[in-house]
Design a protein around this motif. Structure first.
Motif, mmCIF file in Angstrom:
data_model
loop_
_atom_site.group_PDB
_atom_site.id
_atom_site.type_symbol
_atom_site.label_atom_id
_atom_site.label_comp_id
_atom_site.label_asym_id
_atom_site.label_seq_id
_atom_site.Cartn_x
_atom_site.Cartn_y
_atom_site.Cartn_z
ATOM 1 N N LEU A 252 0.837 -1.205 0.000
ATOM 2 C CA LEU A 252 0.000 0.000 0.000
ATOM 3 C C LEU A 252 0.864 1.243 0.000
ATOM 4 O O LEU A 252 0.640 2.179 -0.778
ATOM 5 N N ARG A 253 1.876 1.273 0.852
ATOM 6 C CA ARG A 253 2.748 2.447 0.939
ATOM 7 C C ARG A 253 3.466 2.691 -0.390
ATOM 8 O O ARG A 253 3.564 3.834 -0.849
ATOM 9 N N GLY A 254 3.942 1.623 -1.017
ATOM 10 C CA GLY A 254 4.612 1.777 -2.304
ATOM 11 C C GLY A 254 3.694 2.337 -3.370
ATOM 12 O O GLY A 254 4.071 3.226 -4.143
ATOM 13 N N ALA A 255 2.470 1.838 -3.419
ATOM 14 C CA ALA A 255 1.501 2.333 -4.400
ATOM 15 C C ALA A 255 1.159 3.797 -4.130
ATOM 16 O O ALA A 255 1.060 4.612 -5.058
ATOM 17 N N MET A 256 1.000 4.141 -2.863
ATOM 18 C CA MET A 256 0.684 5.526 -2.517
ATOM 19 C C MET A 256 1.861 6.453 -2.806
ATOM 20 O O MET A 256 1.675 7.556 -3.319
ATOM 21 N N ASP A 257 3.076 6.006 -2.465
ATOM 22 C CA ASP A 257 4.267 6.817 -2.760
ATOM 23 C C ASP A 257 4.319 7.151 -4.247
ATOM 24 O O ASP A 257 4.544 8.304 -4.624
ATOM 25 N N LYS A 258 4.122 6.143 -5.068
ATOM 26 C CA LYS A 258 4.184 6.338 -6.516
ATOM 27 C C LYS A 258 3.086 7.291 -6.998
ATOM 28 O O LYS A 258 3.353 8.229 -7.760
ATOM 29 N N ALA A 259 1.876 7.080 -6.555
ATOM 30 C CA ALA A 259 0.758 7.925 -6.984
ATOM 31 C C ALA A 259 0.920 9.364 -6.499
ATOM 32 O O ALA A 259 0.649 10.313 -7.241
ATOM 33 N N LEU A 260 1.364 9.533 -5.268
ATOM 34 C CA LEU A 260 1.475 10.881 -4.701
ATOM 35 C C LEU A 260 2.659 11.664 -5.242
ATOM 36 O O LEU A 260 2.626 12.896 -5.258
ATOM 37 N N ARG A 261 3.684 10.949 -5.700
ATOM 38 C CA ARG A 261 4.833 11.631 -6.309
ATOM 39 C C ARG A 261 4.376 12.501 -7.483
ATOM 40 O O ARG A 261 4.910 13.588 -7.697
ATOM 41 N N LEU B 250 3.619 15.202 -3.426
ATOM 42 C CA LEU B 250 3.292 14.992 -2.020
ATOM 43 C C LEU B 250 3.883 13.676 -1.543
ATOM 44 O O LEU B 250 4.042 12.742 -2.335
ATOM 45 N N THR B 251 4.171 13.616 -0.244
ATOM 46 C CA THR B 251 4.535 12.361 0.396
ATOM 47 C C THR B 251 3.287 11.804 1.085
ATOM 48 O O THR B 251 2.284 12.516 1.251
ATOM 49 N N VAL B 252 3.362 10.558 1.519
ATOM 50 C CA VAL B 252 2.220 9.966 2.220
ATOM 51 C C VAL B 252 1.892 10.745 3.495
ATOM 52 O O VAL B 252 0.726 11.076 3.726
ATOM 53 N N PRO B 253 2.875 11.092 4.349
ATOM 54 C CA PRO B 253 2.523 11.884 5.536
ATOM 55 C C PRO B 253 1.922 13.253 5.185
ATOM 56 O O PRO B 253 1.012 13.722 5.862
ATOM 57 N N GLN B 254 2.423 13.899 4.134
ATOM 58 C CA GLN B 254 1.846 15.184 3.721
ATOM 59 C C GLN B 254 0.398 15.016 3.282
ATOM 60 O O GLN B 254 -0.470 15.800 3.667
ATOM 61 N N ASP C 237 -7.420 17.690 -3.507
ATOM 62 C CA ASP C 237 -8.469 17.177 -4.394
ATOM 63 C C ASP C 237 -7.889 16.384 -5.555
ATOM 64 O O ASP C 237 -8.406 15.333 -5.921
ATOM 65 N N ARG C 238 -6.800 16.870 -6.138
ATOM 66 C CA ARG C 238 -6.167 16.151 -7.255
ATOM 67 C C ARG C 238 -5.550 14.837 -6.784
ATOM 68 O O ARG C 238 -5.679 13.805 -7.431
ATOM 69 N N ALA C 239 -4.869 14.875 -5.654
ATOM 70 C CA ALA C 239 -4.203 13.682 -5.136
ATOM 71 C C ALA C 239 -5.206 12.663 -4.602
ATOM 72 O O ALA C 239 -4.980 11.452 -4.703
ATOM 73 N N ARG C 240 -6.299 13.132 -4.059
ATOM 74 C CA ARG C 240 -7.307 12.254 -3.449
ATOM 75 C C ARG C 240 -7.828 11.221 -4.446
ATOM 76 O O ARG C 240 -8.007 10.059 -4.094
ATOM 77 N N ALA C 241 -8.052 11.628 -5.666
ATOM 78 C CA ALA C 241 -8.568 10.693 -6.668
ATOM 79 C C ALA C 241 -7.604 9.521 -6.859
ATOM 80 O O ALA C 241 -8.028 8.363 -6.952
#
Length: 142
Positions: free
Chosen positions: A19-28, A32-36, A103-107
């Motif tokens: 999950l963290r890897g997928a989120m890191d990639k998407a948020l990059r 943004l980082t996952v904590p941000q 809003d953009r990252a949430r999707a």
């Protein structure tokens, strides 16, 4: 000795790492980082949270959250007063730019969450969530 890969803790950690890897990639893609991202989500739901509240809600230390908040503030995504009338807590709030970035990252993040959800049969989802809560409670201090 048991095969460690068959233990609950190992499987939970494997799922969390995926999950963290997928989120890191998407948020990059949204700078943004996952904590941000987690901080922005919490502030969208509960404006005015303190550093300590945000740290608890995002599973990081207060020191780490202070770094996150300074970065978000420097990027113009949140505001915090220089001083406060009540104690030492400096309540944070999203700026318009912060809300737009969120809003953009949430999707992207919600699409990942949807993939997780769909991996569990609909008939088992409520029980699975309850099981995860019991597991967390079983190892939580106090």
């Amino acid at each position: 000795m048991d095969d460690v890969t068959e233990r609950f803790g190992y499987r939970l950690k494997r799922a969390a790492a995926a999950l963290r890897g997928a989120m890191d990639k998407a948020l990059r893609e949204h700078d943004l980082t996952v904590p941000q991202y987690a901080c922005l989500e919490l502030l969208d739901q509960q404006p005015g949270l303190s550093n300590a509240d945000l740290a608890r809600g995002t599973f990081v230390t207060r020191q780490s959250m202070n770094v996150v908040l300074r970065g978000l503030q420097a990027d113009g995504l949140i505001t915090r007063p220089a001083t406060t009338d009540h104690g030492r807590a400096l309540p944070a709030s999203l700026t318009d730019a912060g809300r737009e970035r969120l809003d953009r990252a949430r999707a992207a993040v919600y699409a990942i969450d949807q993939r997780l959800t769909e991996a569990v049969p609909a008939s088992r989802r409520a029980q699975f969530l309850a099981d995860l809560d019991r597991m967390a409670d079983a190892v939580s201090p106090g």
